[in-house]
Design a protein around this motif. Sequence first.
Motif, PDB file in Angstrom:
ATOM      1  N   ARG A 183      44.849  43.297  41.214  1.00 48.80           N
ATOM      2  CA  ARG A 183      43.577  43.479  41.901  1.00 48.80           C
ATOM      3  C   ARG A 183      43.335  42.234  42.762  1.00 48.80           C
ATOM      4  NH1 ARG A 183      44.521  47.954  41.234  1.00 48.80           N
ATOM      5  NH2 ARG A 183      43.161  49.613  40.514  1.00 48.80           N
ATOM      6  N   TRP A 184      42.122  41.744  42.819  1.00 46.75           N
ATOM      7  CA  TRP A 184      41.789  40.704  43.790  1.00 46.75           C
ATOM      8  C   TRP A 184      42.376  39.351  43.389  1.00 46.75           C
ATOM      9  CZ3 TRP A 184      38.884  37.009  41.345  1.00 46.75           C
ATOM     10  CH2 TRP A 184      38.122  37.413  40.228  1.00 46.75           C
ATOM     11  N   THR A 185      42.608  38.527  44.406  1.00 46.16           N
ATOM     12  CA  THR A 185      43.114  37.171  44.199  1.00 46.16           C
ATOM     13  C   THR A 185      42.260  36.192  44.993  1.00 46.16           C
ATOM     14  OG1 THR A 185      44.641  37.226  46.071  1.00 46.16           O
ATOM     15  CG2 THR A 185      45.470  38.044  43.955  1.00 46.16           C
ATOM     16  N   GLY A 219      35.288  38.005  44.347  1.00 47.18           N
ATOM     17  CA  GLY A 219      36.336  37.227  44.983  1.00 47.18           C
ATOM     18  C   GLY A 219      35.845  36.033  45.765  1.00 47.18           C
ATOM     19  N   ALA A 229      44.891  44.908  48.666  1.00 50.98           N
ATOM     20  CA  ALA A 229      43.664  44.418  48.046  1.00 50.98           C
ATOM     21  C   ALA A 229      42.925  45.552  47.376  1.00 50.98           C
ATOM     22  CB  ALA A 229      42.763  43.768  49.100  1.00 50.98           C
ATOM     23  N   SER A 242      36.027  45.838  46.427  1.00 52.02           N
ATOM     24  CA  SER A 242      35.272  44.628  46.169  1.00 52.02           C
ATOM     25  C   SER A 242      34.311  44.787  45.007  1.00 52.02           C
ATOM     26  CB  SER A 242      34.494  44.232  47.433  1.00 52.02           C
ATOM     27  OG  SER A 242      33.630  45.282  47.830  1.00 52.02           O
TER      28      SER A 242
END
Length: 696
Positions: free
Chosen positions: A456-458, A490, A345, A348
């Motif tokens: 990157r983020w999912t 996210g 990950a 944030s």
Amino acid sequence: MKPLGQGDPLRLGPYRLHGVLGEGGMGKVYFGVDASARPAAVKVLLPELAHDGHLAERFLREARTAQAVTSEGVARVLAADLAGGRSWIATEFLAGPTLDDAVTRFGPLDDAAVREVARSLAGTLQDVHATGLVHRDVKPPNVVLTSRGPRLIDFGIARPEHGLTLTRTGQIPVTPGYGAPEQVLGQRVGPAADVFSLGAVLAYAAAGRPAYTGAEITAVLYEVVHGEPDLAAVPEALRYLLAPCFAKDPKARPLPSQVAAAAAAPRQPEKLWKSGRLGEEIRRREVAARRVTARPAGPATGAGPDTAGGGPGVSRRRLLLAAAGGGALLAAAGGGTAWWLNRGAAPSDPFDVPPAAQVQAAPLGSADGTPTPLWGPLQDVADVGSPAPLPVRDVVVFGASGGGIAARRVTDGRERWRVGDAKADAGYLSIGDRLVATADAEGTLRTWVAATGSPRWTVDAQVGALLAADARAVYLLTTDGRLRCVGTDGKVRWTQRPPLSLAGGHPVAALGAGHLVLCTQTGDVAAVRAADGARAWVRKGQADGALRPAVDGGTVYLGGRTLAAVEVAGGRQLWSLEPLRPPRRGAGGWGPPAVTGGVVHALDCDALRSLHADGSQAADPMMVAGVVPPWLPPVVQGNGVWIVESQETGVSGLPRSGRGQPQTYALAGGPPRTIAASGNRLFVLNHATLLALPVY
């Protein structure tokens, strides 16, 4: 954490490398262990950038800067080797969440914790400033909460006092909402800039939200320079501590020592980081770190089939099990970003994602004759059903032949990266010119660094179609027909039923003025509030199909049966113009508009019309060979307005002035054809072929 891949080194100096913690636009960060089983975050400048003197200078300075700061409040530099082709920096590996992660998971810090963060960071900044340096990037993702207290990381853009910031071309040299006004304005800065950032960090810690917000990055930067911080959610007892830090005049801000004294921190601050849910999280990560680097009983036997690079006692199996089994670790990469050892990950904070490198605009071509492609045509590289190409700074993204999406360099068309499991027909979007958002076959929203293709983020968002995005959120249609907003943190912000039927296929959308404006396949238009998805207004029967709206300021322009200017917030019509011929059997009417510099460009049947914001004529109409559905918005670039014409005509650029001869590049085969432009380059998808044309 990802395993080492082809081309990754197995060792750097005394460090055996066991995996990749993360990769950005400038460097790669590895998890390494030395002969004493001491972990480190090892940052390496990307090989393709090693010959860039500007970036190499920054990397070298980063190591020197971090070594000069010996405060206990920073992540220590353990080693560095700046010789040869692989320059690297190894820094202390910190186990603990960043401040933004802690606030996101557990809520705002209490009074005592905020005061201790203030005292600790102010003391650290005092030490930093004593060396003659200014950190310049104090923000929640750069504060790690450990059992020993807060630690400040990332000296990547630290500079001597009053020195100018050295950044990679195209990067914003300040984190929006945390950089001081003088940084936003590009002025020389001193230690007082760090104090402003400290105030913003403390406001976030106390309130759980930033002191400066806005729908776009530019709006946030404007508020920093001209507005006042929003401290409404900061407890009254703490406002006296924060408010002086936000003074516009750097000379009016307190010194770090004054902030530390005013904080009145508790006498036993170490207890703050060893109790409660936050203390449990810190302890859990510390246990995981010890498990990863624990040496087995008995002598090390060297690299066996279960070791990652042969480090003593640190097996790949143990490393991956510790990371996956709840042992999320945080590596403070000295002059780098914090990276998670937790299924790969990313940070944030969306501003920790590196921007794609900005490239120089192509020189304008001649307005006479037929344009010669800058590169291409590249045959059989694209999927025939690909959406329009998407330029994102130094790459152009499109649906790839054989499935997925691909990105090619805008300068020469060479492939930069490819994602095979992306679902191109669900669309792809740019998030703040830094990330590319896609969906996979399972409806998962996935993001990628535009410059490198690094994931990157999912979010499991049940994506049916991507609609629009800005720097803070992605708006989409779910597989069951609902509208959904996913923040760039996210998290799903809201999910709403659309205010009108979306039968017949995916709508098209535009985002602006705090609203998402949709046009359905049946030609109905609706606007919902971007903040919560609530209905704003509905306009029925605007068009015979889905024509993309265009938002400029507080006005949305709509094609179809009329060209209408409508207030975005309330839906009140400001003006409308009838077409030369009404829509009938797929012909006539107005096409989807485009707005540039306050001028609205749209096709009126077989004429390109250019209008001022009040509906008056801005340039003489120009006739075109003919356009048939599906109509595409004009693309304005350079001195021309580019349109896709029908049949064998191809792509034409008409003078924005309304005077002169158009320039046409012939295309064979008819639809589907799509275009997009950026940096004086026009990208054309013609069936499975991609090419780039110059503009004049």
